[in-house]
Design an enzyme around this catalytic site. Structure first.
Site, mmCIF file in Angstrom:
data_model
loop_
_atom_site.group_PDB
_atom_site.id
_atom_site.type_symbol
_atom_site.label_atom_id
_atom_site.label_comp_id
_atom_site.label_asym_id
_atom_site.label_seq_id
_atom_site.Cartn_x
_atom_site.Cartn_y
_atom_site.Cartn_z
ATOM 1 C CB ILE A 1 -0.364 -0.039 1.358
ATOM 2 C CG1 ILE A 1 -1.801 -1.775 1.443
ATOM 3 C CG2 ILE A 1 -1.861 1.162 1.287
ATOM 4 C CD1 ILE A 1 -2.950 -1.760 2.374
ATOM 5 N N GLY A 2 2.001 1.557 0.934
ATOM 6 C CA GLY A 2 3.327 2.609 0.763
ATOM 7 C C GLY A 2 3.205 3.067 -0.476
ATOM 8 N NE ARG B 1 -10.660 -5.331 7.226
ATOM 9 C CZ ARG B 1 -11.100 -5.802 6.358
ATOM 10 N NH1 ARG B 1 -12.150 -6.516 6.598
ATOM 11 N NH2 ARG B 1 -11.716 -5.727 4.945
ATOM 12 C CG ASN C 1 -0.166 -4.937 12.004
ATOM 13 O OD1 ASN C 1 1.018 -5.158 12.416
ATOM 14 N ND2 ASN C 1 -1.385 -5.478 11.342
ATOM 15 C CG ASN D 1 -7.211 -3.545 8.336
ATOM 16 O OD1 ASN D 1 -7.297 -3.346 8.919
ATOM 17 N ND2 ASN D 1 -6.984 -4.280 7.269
ATOM 18 C CG HIS E 1 -11.901 -1.901 7.741
ATOM 19 N ND1 HIS E 1 -12.582 -2.061 6.272
ATOM 20 C CD2 HIS E 1 -10.074 -2.155 7.243
ATOM 21 C CE1 HIS E 1 -11.699 -2.351 4.903
ATOM 22 N NE2 HIS E 1 -10.571 -2.213 6.099
HETATM 23 N N1 APR Z 1 7.810 0.507 11.053
HETATM 24 C C1 APR Z 1 7.888 0.800 10.159
HETATM 25 N N2 APR Z 1 7.342 -0.055 9.333
HETATM 26 C C2 APR Z 1 6.699 -1.165 9.376
HETATM 27 C C3 APR Z 1 7.389 -1.582 10.465
HETATM 28 C C4 APR Z 1 7.283 -0.763 11.544
HETATM 29 N N3 APR Z 1 7.092 -0.905 12.941
HETATM 30 N N4 APR Z 1 6.716 -3.027 10.458
HETATM 31 C C5 APR Z 1 6.160 -3.181 9.949
HETATM 32 N N5 APR Z 1 6.562 -2.076 9.171
HETATM 33 C C6 APR Z 1 6.374 -1.989 7.070
HETATM 34 C C7 APR Z 1 7.019 -3.396 6.367
HETATM 35 O O1 APR Z 1 8.464 -3.440 6.470
HETATM 36 C C8 APR Z 1 5.809 -3.597 5.295
HETATM 37 O O2 APR Z 1 6.835 -3.408 4.321
HETATM 38 O O3 APR Z 1 5.213 -2.210 6.294
HETATM 39 C C9 APR Z 1 4.858 -2.589 5.237
HETATM 40 C C10 APR Z 1 3.856 -3.152 5.490
HETATM 41 O O4 APR Z 1 3.673 -3.828 3.934
HETATM 42 P P1 APR Z 1 2.967 -5.000 3.584
HETATM 43 O O5 APR Z 1 3.114 -5.700 3.968
HETATM 44 O O6 APR Z 1 3.344 -4.816 2.388
HETATM 45 O O7 APR Z 1 1.170 -4.659 3.917
HETATM 46 P P2 APR Z 1 0.203 -4.231 3.713
HETATM 47 O O8 APR Z 1 -0.106 -4.565 2.314
HETATM 48 O O9 APR Z 1 0.425 -2.563 2.873
HETATM 49 O O10 APR Z 1 -0.997 -3.305 4.502
HETATM 50 C C11 APR Z 1 -0.259 -3.286 5.457
HETATM 51 O O11 APR Z 1 -2.177 -2.384 5.587
HETATM 52 O O12 APR Z 1 -4.367 -2.949 5.123
HETATM 53 C C12 APR Z 1 -3.125 -2.821 6.447
HETATM 54 O O13 APR Z 1 -4.129 -5.115 6.090
HETATM 55 C C13 APR Z 1 -3.451 -4.594 6.183
HETATM 56 O O14 APR Z 1 -1.854 -4.256 8.154
HETATM 57 C C14 APR Z 1 -1.439 -4.254 6.499
HETATM 58 C C15 APR Z 1 -1.366 -2.839 5.867
#
Ligand code: APR
Length: 315
Positions: A13-14, A88, A95, A120, A175
């Site tokens: 998402i980022g 979730r 999280n 989430n 949600h």
């Molecule tokens: N600080 C910063 N980033 C972090 C940390 C932290 N403490 N812990 C994990 N991350 C980063 C991970 O390294 C990863 O790159 O968060 C990112 C999450 O990205 P994805 O695993 O690709 O997840 P994404 O699909 O982007 O979803 C993120 O949004 O919709 C919700 O349920 C979903 O909780 C999830 C979140």
């Protein structure tokens, strides 16, 4: 001066948020992640795409919180996404720990930002973020309702063979599986939805909307939805930055509105340059009210579990 958006979490998402923000030239972007290489690599890749298209924004990737200083908006996606079969709520423990670190980083470096949380389980994570960070509740929202409404609208448009633009709709509540799609507050070309669709078909669409995220996880097998969640987050950020005062369903802090106190939950709010400028109180019919109350109950129960996991949330 150009605005600055920091993205905490440079995952699926980022990264998509960064790309959409750059295409819209909405703001300069800081992509922050504990995985520094991921943040730097995505920022550089997107930065190189701006010269193909001639977009005039800067992007950097970092794992240093000081780089997010003085952001106008911070969007949080740091965390772990769902895997097939998970709810979730299953993400709560891990999280919650992540959001505690993130809250400290934002409080220290960007306490005046408008914060949009996407991690989430949404409603409880937003609530925890507010408690951990102490930021004003009007400057914190959770992204859920815009996404859930867009899913509802899309499914309706497919069924009715009508462009999505001609449908106005709303999804309230938490949600999760208890979210509350609002067919009685839905119009198609200005006409009530009930005149356009059979109840049995509508019920199926409501159910599909509630399970909209899980449907995508099942296909992807690894990770969860990211294009529509990112597009939804950008709409919220844009309404704040450009003071558009759009009414958007967001997880927002309620202090008596809808009969709910001291909880973040999905309701329509006006988003302008002061943050959440107003909670819009709709009149709910009996069925909507019952479903909304069930959703509140589910959010409250999950928040109680969160308090057991981290006593700091009891304050
Ligand atoms: N600080 C910063 N980033 C972090 C940390 C932290 N403490 N812990 C994990 N991350 C980063 C991970 O390294 C990863 O790159 O968060 C990112 C999450 O990205 P994805 O695993 O690709 O997840 P994404 O699909 O982007 O979803 C993120 O949004 O919709 C919700 O349920 C979903 O909780 C999830 C979140």
């Amino acid at each position: 001066m150009r605005k600055k958006i920091s993205l905490i979490g440079a995952g699926q998402i980022g990264g998509t948020l960064a790309h959409l923000i750059s295409i819209k030239e909405l703001a300069d972007v800081v992509l922050f992640d504990v995985s520094e290489g991921l943040a730097k690599g995505k920022a550089l890749d997107i930065a190189q795409s701006t010269s193909v298209d001639g977009y005039n924004i800067n992007l950097i990737g970092t794992s240093n919180y000081e780089d997010i200083k003085n952001s106008d908006v911070v969007i949080i996606t740091a965390g772990v996404p769902r895997k097939p079969g998970m709810t979730r709520d299953d993400l709560l423990g891990i999280n919650l720990k992540i959001i505690k670190q993130v809250a400290e980083g934002i409080k220290k470096n960007s306490p005046n930002a408008f914060v949009i949380c996407i991690t989430n389980p949404l409603d409880v994570i937003v609530m925890a973020f507010q408690i951990y960070s102490g930021l004003p509740s009007k400057k914190i929202v959770g992204m859920a309702g815009v996404l859930d409404s867009s899913r509802f609208k899309y499914f309706l448009s497919q069924e009715l063979k009508i462009p999505v633009k001609n449908i106005d709709t709303l999804v309230l509540g938490g949600h999760g599986d208890t979210m509350v799609p609002m067919p009685n507050h839905t119009t198609v070309n200005g006409k009530p939805l009930s005149e356009m669709i059979e109840k049995s078909k509508l019920d199926l669409i409501i159910e599909r909307t509630r399970k909209g995220g899980a449907e995508i996880i099942k296909y992807l097998e690894k990770g969860s939805a990211f294009y529509a969640p990112a597009a939804s987050g950008v709409e919220m950020a844009e309404s704040y930055l450009k003071n558009l005062k759009k009414t958007l369903p967001c997880a927002a802090y309620l202090n008596g509105e809808y009969g709910v106190k001291n909880l973040f939950v999905g309701v329509p709010v006006v988003v302008g340059n002061l943050g959440v400028e107003k909670v819009v109180e709709l009149t709910l019919d009996k069925n909507e009210k019952e479903n909304f109350d069930l959703s509140i109950k589910a959010v409250n129960e999950l928040f109680e579990s969160a308090k057991k996991l981290d006593p700091d949330l009891k304050s």
